[in-house]
Design a protein around this motif. Structure first.
Motif, mmCIF file in Angstrom:
data_model
loop_
_atom_site.group_PDB
_atom_site.id
_atom_site.type_symbol
_atom_site.label_atom_id
_atom_site.label_comp_id
_atom_site.label_asym_id
_atom_site.label_seq_id
_atom_site.Cartn_x
_atom_site.Cartn_y
_atom_site.Cartn_z
ATOM 1 N N TYR A 41 0.854 -1.184 0.000
ATOM 2 C CA TYR A 41 0.000 0.000 0.000
ATOM 3 C C TYR A 41 0.895 1.242 0.000
ATOM 4 C CZ TYR A 41 0.975 0.373 5.051
ATOM 5 O OH TYR A 41 1.586 0.495 6.281
ATOM 6 N N ARG A 315 -4.430 -2.727 9.434
ATOM 7 C CA ARG A 315 -5.697 -2.161 8.951
ATOM 8 C C ARG A 315 -5.728 -0.653 9.165
ATOM 9 N NH1 ARG A 315 -10.587 -1.400 11.795
ATOM 10 N NH2 ARG A 315 -9.814 -2.651 13.550
ATOM 11 N N ARG A 318 -3.301 1.007 6.529
ATOM 12 C CA ARG A 318 -3.782 0.892 5.149
ATOM 13 C C ARG A 318 -5.045 1.698 4.907
ATOM 14 N NH1 ARG A 318 -1.798 -3.711 2.293
ATOM 15 N NH2 ARG A 318 -0.470 -5.025 3.616
ATOM 16 N N GLN A 319 -6.003 1.595 5.814
ATOM 17 C CA GLN A 319 -7.332 2.135 5.555
ATOM 18 C C GLN A 319 -7.538 3.544 6.100
ATOM 19 O OE1 GLN A 319 -10.338 -0.630 6.880
ATOM 20 N NE2 GLN A 319 -9.449 -2.352 5.773
ATOM 21 N N GLY A 323 -5.122 5.521 3.970
ATOM 22 C CA GLY A 323 -6.191 5.154 3.055
ATOM 23 C C GLY A 323 -7.341 6.144 3.107
ATOM 24 N N HIS A 325 -10.535 5.285 4.098
ATOM 25 C CA HIS A 325 -11.640 4.681 4.850
ATOM 26 C C HIS A 325 -11.520 5.022 6.329
ATOM 27 C CE1 HIS A 325 -13.032 2.385 1.380
ATOM 28 N NE2 HIS A 325 -11.782 2.041 1.164
#
Length: 400
Positions: A41, A315, A318-319, A323, A325
């Motif tokens: 990522y 998580r 990344r998110q 990211g 999210h």
């Protein structure tokens, strides 16, 4: 002639007193695999992790390097091997991470030093200037410490306490050494104890780090920093959220607001991540926390959603941090703990908690078995496929 050393697992109360380096190496490989299986990522390139030798800090190094391809510098404060002692788990985690990262072509530097010390801050700045191209783009603050020396007055030592405020609290706490649940009453903290805990566990030192790094010119454009926090459920609120540690976390949030004002003009961010309940060396000494975790883990075994630190932090990176999210609460904090604290999960946990008492506790409880297994693995024991026997050459060629 081959010499073998048999390792014996030792637990005193809720503190591990022994380590299996081979198990820690296997756990490192397992965590690396979990990250690489998720693919790469776009994330940080040069990362400083304060408290990077275990739990959330180690997970941050792992996902930054094996998920985003970053070079990392970690500051830990761990006991090295000496004489017949193999040292602490954190020491070996740093050693094995460095070995794996360098084999993959990444820079991995370790400093075994007091994160609160002004001398450590100077040493880190020199490391960044020498080995990391002169700047970092991410600082992770993952510190859970029992004490801190006043940087202005070295004769004063602040000691953190885990206590409620205003009144005593009684709860059941797991005794891992004797494998039983015991009732514990914790007296309320004094004003002096509360102030000391905020000095140690709040955001004061986090701010000092960012200011020192900025003054030295070693922060890259759009630099980010994140401090790992905890909110917890209603069940643990009297001893945590409403107690000394909760007050320290509120102080850290105020630090985040000040740092955000400082960093925003250059496109930077200061973030608070409210993480979910997990098994760590620090969390296991919080009164009542282990009982809650046993209930939570049992619910998650049936419903899914359980995460160990490396899964949660991967998580998060990344998110949410890198990211699109982001799960934010009304105070702007990242909430990777949202699933744990959902009404559906908490309703089941609250139904189960009254059934877990000192009188009814047995080692057959699924939540207990998982909690104990995860605790043992923090020190390299109970790792599938790993024996408790060291042979000549097992620990040779390794450097910190």
């Amino acid at each position: 002639m081959m010499t073998h050393v048999q390792l014996t697992e030792k637990i005193t109360g809720n503190v591990a007193r022994s380590v299996n380096p081979l198990g820690l190496r296997a756990m490192m490989t397992q965590q690396m695999t979990a990250i690489t299986n998720q693919g790469t990522y776009p994330g940080p390139r040069h990362v400083l992790v304060l408290g990077g030798s275990s739990s959330y800090g180690l997970a941050s190094r792992l996902t930054a390097t094996f998920g985003a391809g970053a070079d990392t510098l970690s500051v830990g404060y761990d006991r090295p091997p000496q004489g017949e002692s193999l040292g602490s788990a954190g020491w070996w985690n740093q050693v094995y991470f460095k070995q794996a990262a360098e084999q993959a072509g990444h820079i991995a530097r370790n400093l075994n030093a007091d994160v609160f010390s002004p001398a450590t801050k100077r040493a880190v700045i020199e490391e960044i200037q020498t080995h990391f191209g002169g700047a970092i783009d991410l600082l992770v603050y993952s510190i859970a410490a029992p004490k801190r020396v006043n940087p202005v007055n070295p004769t004063e030592v602040w000691r953190s306490v885990i206590k409620p405020l205003g009144r005593a609290v009684t709860d059941a706490t797991l005794d891992l050494e004797h494998e039983k649940l015991v009732s514990t009453t914790v007296p309320p903290a004094t004003a002096t104890e509360l102030a000391a805990t905020i000095h140690v566990m709040g955001g004061e030192d986090w701010e000092l780090w960012v200011h020192a790094l900025q003054a030295a010119g070693v922060l890259a454009p759009q630099f980010k920093t994140v401090l790992y926090s905890y909110e917890g459920p209603t069940a643990t609120a009297p001893i945590y959220h409403d107690g000394t540690l909760g007050q320290a976390k509120r102080a850290a949030e105020a630090s985040a607001q000040r740092l955000q004002t400082l960093l925003a003009p250059s496109g930077g961010e200061a973030l608070i991540s409210v993480n979910r309940s997990v098994t760590t060396k620090a969390s296991m000494v919080i009164p009542g926390f282990s009982r809650y975790c046993m209930a939570l883990y049992q619910v998650e075994q049936a419903t899914g959603g359980h995460e160990v630190p490396v899964q949660q932090i991967d998580r998060l990176m990344r998110q949410m941090i890198y990211g699109d999210h982001r799960e934010l609460d009304t105070r702007g904090r990242l909430r990777p703990d949202a699933a744990e604290l959902s009404p559906a999960v908490q309703a089941q946990v609250m139904q189960l908690l009254p059934q877990i008492t000192p009188a009814t506790f047995t080692t057959d409880l699924p939540g207990y078995q998982q909690l104990r297994r995860e605790f043992r693995q923090l020190n390299g024991f109970a790792v599938p496929g790993v024996t408790n026997t060291l042979a000549d050459g097992d620990l040779q060629g390794l450097t910190y």
